[in-house]
Design a protein around this motif. Structure first.
Motif, PDB file in Angstrom:
ATOM      1  N   LEU A  67      40.115  33.214  23.924  1.00  0.00           N
ATOM      2  CA  LEU A  67      39.188  33.915  23.687  1.00  0.00           C
ATOM      3  C   LEU A  67      39.817  35.133  23.567  1.00  0.00           C
ATOM      4  N   GLY A  68      38.606  36.557  23.509  1.00  0.00           N
ATOM      5  CA  GLY A  68      39.485  37.763  23.991  1.00  0.00           C
ATOM      6  C   GLY A  68      40.692  38.512  23.538  1.00  0.00           C
ATOM      7  N   PRO A  69      41.168  39.769  24.058  1.00  0.00           N
ATOM      8  CA  PRO A  69      42.525  39.636  23.453  1.00  0.00           C
ATOM      9  C   PRO A  69      43.502  38.647  22.561  1.00  0.00           C
ATOM     10  N   GLN A  70      43.366  37.853  23.340  1.00  0.00           N
ATOM     11  CA  GLN A  70      44.607  36.811  22.671  1.00  0.00           C
ATOM     12  C   GLN A  70      44.551  36.623  21.067  1.00  0.00           C
ATOM     13  N   MET A  71      43.263  36.444  20.979  1.00  0.00           N
ATOM     14  CA  MET A  71      42.896  36.121  19.219  1.00  0.00           C
ATOM     15  C   MET A  71      42.463  37.138  18.703  1.00  0.00           C
ATOM     16  N   GLY A  72      43.526  38.208  18.583  1.00  0.00           N
ATOM     17  CA  GLY A  72      43.803  38.932  17.586  1.00  0.00           C
ATOM     18  C   GLY A  72      45.627  38.793  17.612  1.00  0.00           C
ATOM     19  N   LEU A  73      45.923  38.267  18.759  1.00  0.00           N
ATOM     20  CA  LEU A  73      47.831  37.772  18.351  1.00  0.00           C
ATOM     21  C   LEU A  73      47.715  36.367  17.599  1.00  0.00           C
ATOM     22  N   ALA A  74      46.771  35.771  18.116  1.00  0.00           N
ATOM     23  CA  ALA A  74      47.024  34.878  17.590  1.00  0.00           C
ATOM     24  C   ALA A  74      46.729  34.647  15.848  1.00  0.00           C
ATOM     25  N   GLU A  75      45.688  35.812  15.335  1.00  0.00           N
ATOM     26  CA  GLU A  75      45.687  36.004  14.310  1.00  0.00           C
ATOM     27  C   GLU A  75      46.505  36.591  13.132  1.00  0.00           C
ATOM     28  N   ILE A  76      47.427  36.808  14.364  1.00  0.00           N
ATOM     29  CA  ILE A  76      49.176  37.363  13.088  1.00  0.00           C
ATOM     30  C   ILE A  76      49.820  35.859  13.785  1.00  0.00           C
ATOM     31  N   PHE A  77      49.815  35.304  14.081  1.00  0.00           N
ATOM     32  CA  PHE A  77      50.048  34.103  14.064  1.00  0.00           C
ATOM     33  C   PHE A  77      49.398  32.951  13.160  1.00  0.00           C
ATOM     34  N   GLN A  78      48.099  32.985  12.707  1.00  0.00           N
ATOM     35  CA  GLN A  78      47.488  32.271  11.167  1.00  0.00           C
ATOM     36  C   GLN A  78      48.289  33.031  10.409  1.00  0.00           C
ATOM     37  N   GLU A  79      48.352  34.821  10.548  1.00  0.00           N
ATOM     38  CA  GLU A  79      48.592  35.453   8.648  1.00  0.00           C
ATOM     39  C   GLU A  79      50.355  34.570   8.728  1.00  0.00           C
ATOM     40  N   LYS A  80      50.932  34.823   9.671  1.00  0.00           N
ATOM     41  CA  LYS A  80      52.559  34.291   9.452  1.00  0.00           C
ATOM     42  C   LYS A  80      52.543  32.914   9.136  1.00  0.00           C
ATOM     43  N   MET A  81      52.070  32.523   9.924  1.00  0.00           N
ATOM     44  CA  MET A  81      52.281  30.719   9.136  1.00  0.00           C
ATOM     45  C   MET A  81      51.441  30.465   8.079  1.00  0.00           C
ATOM     46  N   ALA A  82      50.576  30.721   7.245  1.00  0.00           N
ATOM     47  CA  ALA A  82      50.098  31.341   6.051  1.00  0.00           C
ATOM     48  C   ALA A  82      51.292  31.694   4.993  1.00  0.00           C
ATOM     49  N   ARG A  83      51.745  32.523   5.302  1.00  0.00           N
ATOM     50  CA  ARG A  83      52.829  32.564   4.401  1.00  0.00           C
ATOM     51  C   ARG A  83      53.802  31.941   3.852  1.00  0.00           C
ATOM     52  N   VAL A  84      54.245  31.102   4.796  1.00  0.00           N
ATOM     53  CA  VAL A  84      54.976  29.768   4.433  1.00  0.00           C
ATOM     54  C   VAL A  84      54.117  28.336   4.493  1.00  0.00           C
TER      55      VAL A  84
END
Length: 291
Positions: free
Chosen positions: A140-157
């Motif tokens: 929760l909180g600001p770390q959610m945005g960082l996790a969404e970046i991780f989600q996007e990177k992983m989706a691309r592979v």
């Protein structure tokens, strides 16, 4: 919670407990050469009293407490020599002075976080990512945005990562997800009620869990199969911003992504470029950005 914090928290200590705690805190790295018998002799107590104290603060015996405490002393005495991670700049600093101090702060945070990474633990963490059919990130909180970046990177592979965007999402997902799913739970304190509920249910179902949390023992790290530690220097409230936690989370998630990418480098690079070309249609006249 750090061993030091356990020793400083005197709420349930007797007078003898406080004397033992003070002795350990005063010794710091010198505790390496102290035995139970030596401490008992110097404090005029029975060795069994010291063993009972160690058990009261969560250890089976003195050797276990001493080992963790010495590791902690070494960690806390490293890095952050030139600035305070809670107050890295002050009100008199001009803009460029602030910028320079934030640069130094980031460098220190990354070195600090890297020092807590152990090769075998990191390998196990990447194994979790590699073997999981799907990954769920709970934060929760600001770390959610960082996790969404991780989600996007992983989706691309081609690795699907799901975000638990509401308080109850993670718990429902851990109840009904496939048996090859893995959960990454991000919590600085490691005592978040939601995170612990998810961790307990995951253990009950035999699912793999990875904690990204503070250094030292906490409830979440004890529940998790793999634990990655963030730079643990910031107070919960008395700080100028959660720089250490945010930079650490971003770093560790990028390390997990890069580690997974490297398991099949050529395939992941080929697929990432192919899908990016199909979808993004990006272009620029800047020669640095081309290619």
């Amino acid at each position: 919670m750090l061993v030091k914090e356990k020793l400083q928290n005197r709420e349930y200590f007797s007078d003898i407990d406080s004397r033992i705690a003070d002795y350990i805190l005063d010794m710091e790295e010198k505790l390496r050469d102290v035995s139970v018998r030596k401490m008992a002799r110097e404090l005029y107590v029975a060795p069994s009293t010291i063993i009972r104290f160690c058990q009261k603060v969560g250890y089976e015996g003195f050797n276990d407490l001493r080992e963790d405490y010495l590791k902690e002393v070494e960690y806390l005495s490293s890095h952050f020599k030139s600035l305070d991670p809670n107050f890295p700049f002050d009100k008199k600093d001009k803009e460029m002075a602030v910028a320079n101090k934030i640069e130094i702060l980031y460098e220190e945070i990354l070195r600090d976080c890297r020092s807590l990474l152990e090769p075998e633990t990191l390998k196990r963490a990447v194994d979790v990512i590699d073997r999981a059919g799907e990954i769920y990130v709970c934060t929760l909180g600001p770390q959610m945005g960082l996790a969404e970046i991780f989600q996007e990177k992983m989706a691309r592979v081609g690795k699907m990562v799901h975000m638990c965007t509401h308080v109850g999402d993670g718990y429902y997902q851990v109840c009904y997800c496939q048996e090859n799913a893995a959960f990454i739970i991000i919590s600085y304190t490691g005592e978040s009620r939601t995170g612990l509920k998810i961790g307990k249910k995951a253990r009950e179902r035999g699912l793999c869990t990875m904690a990204i949390t503070s250094y030292g023992n906490n409830s979440l790290s004890e529940l998790s199969d793999v634990c990655l530690y963030v730079s643990t220097r910031e107070k919960l409230i008395n700080n100028l911003g959660s720089f250490g936690f945010n930079v650490s989370v971003m770093y560790l998630l990028d390390v997990l992504y890069a580690g997974y990418f490297n398991r099949d480098y050529e395939k992941h690079y080929r697929e990432k470029v192919k899908v990016s070309k199909e979808y993004e249609n990006r272009h620029s006249d800047n020669p640095i950005l081309k290619g």
